[in-house]
Design a protein around this motif. Structure first.
Motif, PDB file in Angstrom:
ATOM      1  N   MET A  97       0.869  -1.294   0.043  1.00  0.00           N
ATOM      2  CA  MET A  97      -0.131  -0.036  -0.243  1.00  0.00           C
ATOM      3  C   MET A  97       1.052   1.504  -0.095  1.00  0.00           C
ATOM      4  O   MET A  97       0.499   2.439  -0.699  1.00  0.00           O
ATOM      5  N   ARG A  98       2.053   1.185   0.613  1.00  0.00           N
ATOM      6  CA  ARG A  98       2.856   2.359   0.754  1.00  0.00           C
ATOM      7  C   ARG A  98       3.301   2.542  -0.780  1.00  0.00           C
ATOM      8  O   ARG A  98       3.591   3.866  -0.987  1.00  0.00           O
ATOM      9  N   ARG A  99       3.719   1.470  -1.440  1.00  0.00           N
ATOM     10  CA  ARG A  99       4.192   1.552  -2.839  1.00  0.00           C
ATOM     11  C   ARG A  99       3.238   2.202  -3.678  1.00  0.00           C
ATOM     12  O   ARG A  99       3.269   3.262  -4.249  1.00  0.00           O
ATOM     13  N   ALA A 100       1.864   1.786  -3.542  1.00  0.00           N
ATOM     14  CA  ALA A 100       0.883   2.242  -4.191  1.00  0.00           C
ATOM     15  C   ALA A 100       0.606   3.630  -4.203  1.00  0.00           C
ATOM     16  O   ALA A 100       0.331   4.498  -4.912  1.00  0.00           O
ATOM     17  N   ALA A 101       0.643   4.133  -2.821  1.00  0.00           N
ATOM     18  CA  ALA A 101       0.400   5.754  -2.487  1.00  0.00           C
ATOM     19  C   ALA A 101       1.724   6.402  -2.865  1.00  0.00           C
ATOM     20  O   ALA A 101       1.267   7.592  -3.441  1.00  0.00           O
ATOM     21  N   THR A 102       2.718   5.824  -3.164  1.00  0.00           N
ATOM     22  CA  THR A 102       3.791   6.726  -3.483  1.00  0.00           C
ATOM     23  C   THR A 102       3.674   6.775  -5.085  1.00  0.00           C
ATOM     24  O   THR A 102       3.866   7.879  -5.606  1.00  0.00           O
ATOM     25  N   VAL A 103       3.197   5.838  -5.937  1.00  0.00           N
ATOM     26  CA  VAL A 103       2.764   5.911  -7.282  1.00  0.00           C
ATOM     27  C   VAL A 103       1.735   6.904  -7.481  1.00  0.00           C
ATOM     28  O   VAL A 103       1.693   7.661  -8.428  1.00  0.00           O
ATOM     29  N   ILE A 104       0.602   6.810  -6.720  1.00  0.00           N
ATOM     30  CA  ILE A 104      -0.563   7.988  -6.577  1.00  0.00           C
ATOM     31  C   ILE A 104       0.152   9.035  -6.451  1.00  0.00           C
ATOM     32  O   ILE A 104      -0.312  10.240  -7.107  1.00  0.00           O
ATOM     33  N   ALA A 105       0.861   9.451  -5.610  1.00  0.00           N
ATOM     34  CA  ALA A 105       1.541  10.613  -5.140  1.00  0.00           C
ATOM     35  C   ALA A 105       2.208  11.048  -6.107  1.00  0.00           C
ATOM     36  O   ALA A 105       2.165  12.369  -6.515  1.00  0.00           O
ATOM     37  N   ALA A 106       2.991  10.369  -7.070  1.00  0.00           N
ATOM     38  CA  ALA A 106       3.833  10.691  -8.150  1.00  0.00           C
ATOM     39  C   ALA A 106       3.082  11.335  -9.216  1.00  0.00           C
ATOM     40  O   ALA A 106       3.169  12.255  -9.903  1.00  0.00           O
ATOM     41  N   ALA A 107       2.022  10.487  -9.505  1.00  0.00           N
ATOM     42  CA  ALA A 107       0.997  10.735 -10.528  1.00  0.00           C
ATOM     43  C   ALA A 107       0.455  12.267 -10.398  1.00  0.00           C
ATOM     44  O   ALA A 107       0.344  13.044 -10.954  1.00  0.00           O
ATOM     45  N   LEU A 108      -0.089  12.477  -9.007  1.00  0.00           N
ATOM     46  CA  LEU A 108      -0.635  13.784  -8.790  1.00  0.00           C
ATOM     47  C   LEU A 108       0.537  14.957  -8.737  1.00  0.00           C
ATOM     48  O   LEU A 108       0.112  15.948  -9.294  1.00  0.00           O
ATOM     49  N   ALA A 109       1.685  14.636  -8.588  1.00  0.00           N
ATOM     50  CA  ALA A 109       2.644  15.491  -8.691  1.00  0.00           C
ATOM     51  C   ALA A 109       2.973  15.809 -10.138  1.00  0.00           C
ATOM     52  O   ALA A 109       3.126  17.016 -10.603  1.00  0.00           O
ATOM     53  N   ILE A 110       2.954  14.772 -11.052  1.00  0.00           N
ATOM     54  CA  ILE A 110       3.225  14.976 -12.272  1.00  0.00           C
ATOM     55  C   ILE A 110       2.005  15.942 -12.892  1.00  0.00           C
ATOM     56  O   ILE A 110       2.354  16.712 -13.722  1.00  0.00           O
ATOM     57  N   ALA A 111       0.733  15.651 -12.663  1.00  0.00           N
ATOM     58  CA  ALA A 111      -0.183  16.390 -12.929  1.00  0.00           C
ATOM     59  C   ALA A 111      -0.206  17.987 -12.679  1.00  0.00           C
ATOM     60  O   ALA A 111      -0.315  18.879 -13.299  1.00  0.00           O
ATOM     61  N   PHE A 112       0.048  18.060 -11.350  1.00  0.00           N
ATOM     62  CA  PHE A 112       0.194  19.464 -10.707  1.00  0.00           C
ATOM     63  C   PHE A 112       1.360  20.097 -11.362  1.00  0.00           C
ATOM     64  O   PHE A 112       1.228  21.352 -11.920  1.00  0.00           O
ATOM     65  N   VAL A 113       2.635  19.577 -11.551  1.00  0.00           N
ATOM     66  CA  VAL A 113       3.732  20.237 -12.303  1.00  0.00           C
ATOM     67  C   VAL A 113       3.486  20.436 -13.695  1.00  0.00           C
ATOM     68  O   VAL A 113       3.808  21.518 -14.220  1.00  0.00           O
ATOM     69  N   ALA A 114       2.438  19.508 -14.441  1.00  0.00           N
ATOM     70  CA  ALA A 114       2.430  19.820 -15.945  1.00  0.00           C
ATOM     71  C   ALA A 114       1.501  20.892 -15.960  1.00  0.00           C
ATOM     72  O   ALA A 114       1.780  21.987 -16.730  1.00  0.00           O
ATOM     73  N   VAL A 115       0.617  21.152 -15.040  1.00  0.00           N
ATOM     74  CA  VAL A 115      -0.109  22.344 -15.288  1.00  0.00           C
ATOM     75  C   VAL A 115       0.489  23.519 -14.918  1.00  0.00           C
ATOM     76  O   VAL A 115       0.556  24.583 -15.693  1.00  0.00           O
ATOM     77  N   LEU A 116       1.372  23.474 -13.819  1.00  0.00           N
ATOM     78  CA  LEU A 116       2.391  24.820 -13.233  1.00  0.00           C
ATOM     79  C   LEU A 116       3.243  24.738 -14.782  1.00  0.00           C
ATOM     80  O   LEU A 116       3.213  26.392 -15.138  1.00  0.00           O
ATOM     81  N   PHE A 117       3.766  23.988 -15.672  1.00  0.00           N
ATOM     82  CA  PHE A 117       4.667  24.359 -16.564  1.00  0.00           C
ATOM     83  C   PHE A 117       3.782  25.084 -17.703  1.00  0.00           C
ATOM     84  O   PHE A 117       4.141  26.001 -18.263  1.00  0.00           O
ATOM     85  N   TRP A 118       2.681  24.402 -17.795  1.00  0.00           N
ATOM     86  CA  TRP A 118       1.620  24.891 -19.042  1.00  0.00           C
ATOM     87  C   TRP A 118       1.518  26.413 -18.629  1.00  0.00           C
ATOM     88  O   TRP A 118       1.428  27.411 -19.578  1.00  0.00           O
ATOM     89  N   GLU A 119       1.071  26.866 -17.682  1.00  0.00           N
ATOM     90  CA  GLU A 119       0.649  28.184 -17.086  1.00  0.00           C
ATOM     91  C   GLU A 119       1.753  29.217 -17.129  1.00  0.00           C
ATOM     92  O   GLU A 119       1.658  30.244 -17.435  1.00  0.00           O
ATOM     93  N   LEU A 120       2.977  28.604 -16.651  1.00  0.00           N
ATOM     94  CA  LEU A 120       4.152  29.357 -16.586  1.00  0.00           C
ATOM     95  C   LEU A 120       4.851  29.648 -18.155  1.00  0.00           C
ATOM     96  O   LEU A 120       5.122  30.619 -18.601  1.00  0.00           O
ATOM     97  N   LEU A 121       4.413  28.605 -18.757  1.00  0.00           N
ATOM     98  CA  LEU A 121       4.934  28.980 -20.409  1.00  0.00           C
ATOM     99  C   LEU A 121       4.097  29.706 -21.051  1.00  0.00           C
ATOM    100  O   LEU A 121       4.470  30.574 -21.915  1.00  0.00           O
ATOM    101  N   ASP A 122       2.644  29.810 -20.765  1.00  0.00           N
ATOM    102  CA  ASP A 122       1.732  30.613 -21.319  1.00  0.00           C
ATOM    103  C   ASP A 122       2.087  32.065 -21.026  1.00  0.00           C
ATOM    104  O   ASP A 122       2.088  32.782 -21.636  1.00  0.00           O
ATOM    105  N   ALA A 123       2.525  32.226 -19.662  1.00  0.00           N
ATOM    106  CA  ALA A 123       2.490  33.518 -19.295  1.00  0.00           C
ATOM    107  C   ALA A 123       3.969  34.206 -20.001  1.00  0.00           C
ATOM    108  O   ALA A 123       3.870  35.337 -20.152  1.00  0.00           O
ATOM    109  N   THR A 124       4.848  33.265 -20.139  1.00  0.00           N
ATOM    110  CA  THR A 124       6.281  33.581 -20.808  1.00  0.00           C
ATOM    111  C   THR A 124       6.116  33.827 -22.048  1.00  0.00           C
ATOM    112  O   THR A 124       6.590  34.956 -22.777  1.00  0.00           O
ATOM    113  N   ILE A 125       5.177  33.311 -22.823  1.00  0.00           N
ATOM    114  CA  ILE A 125       4.979  33.399 -24.302  1.00  0.00           C
ATOM    115  C   ILE A 125       4.316  34.884 -24.394  1.00  0.00           C
ATOM    116  O   ILE A 125       4.608  35.739 -25.426  1.00  0.00           O
TER     117      ILE A 125
END
Length: 186
Positions: A97-125
């Motif tokens: 369960m700890r490993r599954a929670a770590t993978v879920i947390a990683a997926a959520l981090a990827i989603a958050f950082v993808a949105v952050l990247f997209w928004e920062l890229l948009d503002a920079t452009i």
């Protein structure tokens, strides 16, 4: 299939090496910026309180550098586990369960950082199109200050993907000593 699996494994190893190498460069750059900020503030404080001659640009340089330092340090901090995490409940989980929670947390981090990247890229452009100047003692094009945001967040995204892949593969998570990626391994 075996040949294809070897190529995928080799590509994954190269990807990991590139991510770690860029994180090492970002760590050195962020450290250099921290030293620069220290020197600028020390210079300003010395001029202000010893010679009664404050500078007009020290705070501008320190502020500009601090935002760059932040974005350069994001990915190395993630790789080393230096971001905030809560492990109070995870100690009660089974290893599976700890490993599954770590993978879920990683997926959520990827989603958050993808949105952050997209928004920062948009503002920079947008800033590259508008070509605005800062309203500071030392005018600087805002686009150059914004540019480090998408670069740093993209590296954080790649680091999060690499770390999630390593978790899924069952590889050991990086130790905090490996976070700064100063070792010559890999």
């Amino acid at each position: 299939w075996a040949c294809r699996e070897r190529r995928v494994a080799a590509a994954w190893r190269v990807f990991g090496r590139v991510v770690r190498a860029v994180n090492r460069v970002f760590t050195v750059l962020a450290g250099t910026l921290a030293l620069f900020i220290l020197c600028v503030i020390l210079y300003d404080v010395t001029l202000r309180y010893v010679f009664d001659a404050p500078t007009i640009c020290a705070i501008d340089f320190a502020s500009f550098s601090l935002s760059s330092l932040l974005f350069l340090a994001l990915a190395p901090a993630l790789a080393g586990g230096f971001h905030v995490s809560v492990d109070f409940f995870s100690q009660r989980f089974s290893p599976r369960m700890r490993r599954a929670a770590t993978v879920i947390a990683a997926a959520l981090a990827i989603a958050f950082v993808a949105v952050l990247f997209w928004e920062l890229l948009d503002a920079t452009i947008e800033e590259f199109i508008e070509n605005n100047l800062t309203d500071t003692a030392v005018p600087v094009r805002v686009k150059w200050l914004y540019l480090v945001g998408p670069i740093g967040s993209l590296q954080m995204l790649l680091t999060a993907i690499w770390m999630a892949g390593e978790q899924i593969r069952g590889a050991a998570p990086p130790r905090p000593a490996d976070a700064v990626m100063l070792s010559r391994e890999g």
